[in-house]
Design an enzyme around this catalytic site. Structure first.
Site, PDB file in Angstrom:
ATOM      1  N   ARG A 175       0.831  -1.206   0.000  1.00  0.00           N
ATOM      2  CA  ARG A 175       0.000   0.000   0.000  1.00  0.00           C
ATOM      3  C   ARG A 175       0.862   1.251   0.000  1.00  0.00           C
ATOM      4  NH1 ARG A 175      -2.856  -4.181   1.798  1.00  0.00           N
ATOM      5  NH2 ARG A 175      -5.136  -4.190   1.823  1.00  0.00           N
TER       6      ARG A 175
ATOM      7  N   GLN B 179      -8.628  -7.209  -0.001  1.00  0.00           N
ATOM      8  CA  GLN B 179      -8.200  -6.924  -1.374  1.00  0.00           C
ATOM      9  C   GLN B 179      -9.378  -6.406  -2.195  1.00  0.00           C
ATOM     10  OE1 GLN B 179      -6.187 -10.455  -2.787  1.00  0.00           O
ATOM     11  NE2 GLN B 179      -4.475 -10.163  -1.388  1.00  0.00           N
TER      12      GLN B 179
ATOM     13  N   ASP C  66      -4.221 -15.743   6.929  1.00  0.00           N
ATOM     14  CA  ASP C  66      -2.922 -16.177   6.398  1.00  0.00           C
ATOM     15  C   ASP C  66      -2.136 -17.018   7.404  1.00  0.00           C
ATOM     16  OD1 ASP C  66      -3.439 -14.838   4.054  1.00  0.00           O
ATOM     17  OD2 ASP C  66      -2.327 -13.048   4.609  1.00  0.00           O
TER      18      ASP C  66
HETATM   19  C1  S3P Z   1      -4.314  -8.974   1.918  1.00  0.00           C
HETATM   20  C2  S3P Z   1      -5.564  -9.478   2.169  1.00  0.00           C
HETATM   21  C3  S3P Z   1      -5.837 -10.916   2.366  1.00  0.00           C
HETATM   22  C4  S3P Z   1      -4.570 -11.694   2.655  1.00  0.00           C
HETATM   23  C5  S3P Z   1      -3.439 -11.317   1.736  1.00  0.00           C
HETATM   24  C6  S3P Z   1      -3.124  -9.834   1.871  1.00  0.00           C
HETATM   25  C7  S3P Z   1      -4.151  -7.507   1.737  1.00  0.00           C
HETATM   26  O1  S3P Z   1      -6.407 -11.431   1.184  1.00  0.00           O
HETATM   27  O2  S3P Z   1      -4.820 -13.085   2.568  1.00  0.00           O
HETATM   28  O3  S3P Z   1      -2.290 -12.075   2.053  1.00  0.00           O
HETATM   29  O4  S3P Z   1      -3.005  -7.014   1.814  1.00  0.00           O
HETATM   30  O5  S3P Z   1      -5.172  -6.833   1.536  1.00  0.00           O
HETATM   31  P1  S3P Z   1      -7.997 -11.343   0.902  1.00  0.00           P
HETATM   32  O6  S3P Z   1      -8.355  -9.925   0.758  1.00  0.00           O
HETATM   33  O7  S3P Z   1      -8.203 -12.103  -0.371  1.00  0.00           O
HETATM   34  O8  S3P Z   1      -8.637 -12.008   2.082  1.00  0.00           O
END
Ligand code: S3P
Length: 425
Positions: free
Chosen positions: A24, A166, A312
């Site tokens: 980010r 995400q 995770d």
């Molecule tokens: C993340 C969100 C998670 C996570 C990924 C990183 C992020 O995924 O599993 O390792 O940085 O927004 P999801 O949004 O698919 O749950």
């Protein structure tokens, strides 16, 4: 790299910078005016993919290990990339950058490795299309390669069917390029780094309960950010410290944002001796040092709202459960199937190969702890978190544990095995 049972595990470590915050920082810096400086950046393959995508769009980014300087060009300063952007293995790069690319006046495309080409992108194609974006899965299979951009976006309210930071971040970033207020409601709150960090860059962004909303067309200003250690990387050492004999570890400077820190609660619920020291706020994020030592763990149920806060970490939590007495039930975690590998399948396959009692379910797994583990060759499926979770299992297993691919931690934790080795000596 072969792991054998350890007699003791002691020392003080720091873990690499938080992956979510590092991605980010680069993205928001690129679309802000002025300079953004990141200290403690995760110099891993995934975050390097993000840097190279923005360099390909004309952003000057210098990187020296964990120190990154981004010369932002503002919300409308990106150039059309000459080639298809390469997101590597990174789902975060893919889904977050798509929110930005969808709002650009040019059409661009992106693709990644074999794992990325299997991960579901319908979850971002749907809301971005609702915002008026042109976005298409080039193979019409709901996955990358994707092509997008060239259309003016309009704001929407999106009820997301999944608790995914995400997806939420993708829609909020597209909302920067839409008139009015764009909002997203999730079934359960997911990690909130986008909300915290974008607010620091000057966006008008709010969270209330399950809904986050953003006002379009802000002026974003470059920031200086100290990236804390990644709790998802600390998780391997938290687990190792709890399940190995004669263990006493201090893991310094770890991000303990409540939307990420579910493993701390679960470790305590399982009877783990774990304490947070020196709790503080750094660059808007909660940070602490984590002290863990050898504990007698017992099984527990892990389900419901806590799942997104430890999604995770579930592979290594499954390893903890196999070392605990009693049964651990993991439910409501179907999202595990669409990570870098199908982690319900890859965790159960490897735990079974080590002699654990584990049953895969539709949305999780059931682990009956207490079986002695045997070393084996771990099938990583090129998934960094599978390799590192099973390195932890190898520390308590009889015989030798090795890996069909020992390089995959490079995605999120390039010196994982070196750090582990240092604690063994
Ligand atoms: C993340 C969100 C998670 C996570 C990924 C990183 C992020 O995924 O599993 O390792 O940085 O927004 P999801 O949004 O698919 O749950």
């Amino acid at each position: 790299m072969a792991i054998t049972k350890v007699k003791s595990l002691k020392g003080e470590i720091t873990v690499p910078g938080d992956k979510s915050i590092s991605h980010r920082g680069v993205m928001f810096g690129a679309i802000s005016d002025g300079i953004t400086e990141l200290n403690g950046f995760l110099d891993g393959a995934d975050c390097r993919s993000t840097i190279s995508c923005f360099r390909a769009m004309g952003i000057d980014i210098s990187q020296e290990k964990d120190h990154v300087i981004i010369h932002g060009k503002g919300l409308h300063g990106l150039n059309a990339p000459a080639n298809m952007l390469d997101v590597g293995n990174s789902g975060t790069t893919t889904r977050l950058i798509s929110g930005i690319l969808a709002g650009q006046p040019f059409v661009s495309s992106l693709n990644g490795d074999a794992s990325i080409q299997k991960r579901p992108m319908g979850r971002i194609i749907t809301p971005l299309s609702e915002m008026g974006a042109y976005i298409r899965s080039l193979k019409d299979n709901g996955c990358a390669p994707l092509e997008m951009g060239g259309k003016q976006l309009h704001s929407i309210h999106y009820d997301s069917p999944v608790a995914s930071a995400q997806v939420k971040s993708c829609v909020l970033l597209a909302g920067l390029y839409a008139d009015g207020i764009t909002s997203v409601t999730e079934p359960v709150v997911s990690r909130n780094h986008t909300e915290l960090m974008l607010s620091g860059f000057g966006a008008d962004i709010k969270s209330e309960g399950l809904t986050a909303s953003i006002v379009g067309n802000p002026k974003l200003l470059g920031q200086k950010i100290a990236v804390p250690g990644d709790i998802s990387s600390a998780a391997y050492f938290i687990a190792a410290g709890l399940i190995c004999d004669n263990a006493d570890l201090l893991i310094k400077n770890v991000n303990t944002n409540p939307t990420r820190a579910g493993i701390i609660k679960v470790a305590k619920d399982m009877g783990g001796k774990l304490e947070l020291l020196n709790e503080r706020i750094v660059s808007g994020e909660p940070v602490a040092d984590i002290h863990v030592c050898t504990s007698s763990l017992h099984g527990c149920e892990i389900s419901g709202d806590i799942i997104p806060t430890l999604i995770d970490e579930l592979p290594v939590i499954a390893v903890m459960a196999s070392a605990a007495t009693g049964t651990t039930i993991i439910k409501d975690a179907a999202e595990l199937k669409v990570k870098e590998s199908d982690r319900i399948a890859t965790v159960t396959e490897n735990l079974k190969a080590m002699g654990a009692d584990v049953t895969a379910t539709d949305d999780g797994m059931i682990i009956v702890g207490g079986k002695e583990l045997q070393g084996t060759t771990i099938k990583t499926y090129k998934d960094h978190r599978i390799a590192m979770a099973f390195a932890v299992a190898g520390l308590i297993a009889n015989g030798k544990t090795d890996f069909d691919d020992e390089k995959c931690p490079v995605i999120s934790y390039p010196n994982f095995f070196e750090t582990l080795n240092r604690l063994l000596s």
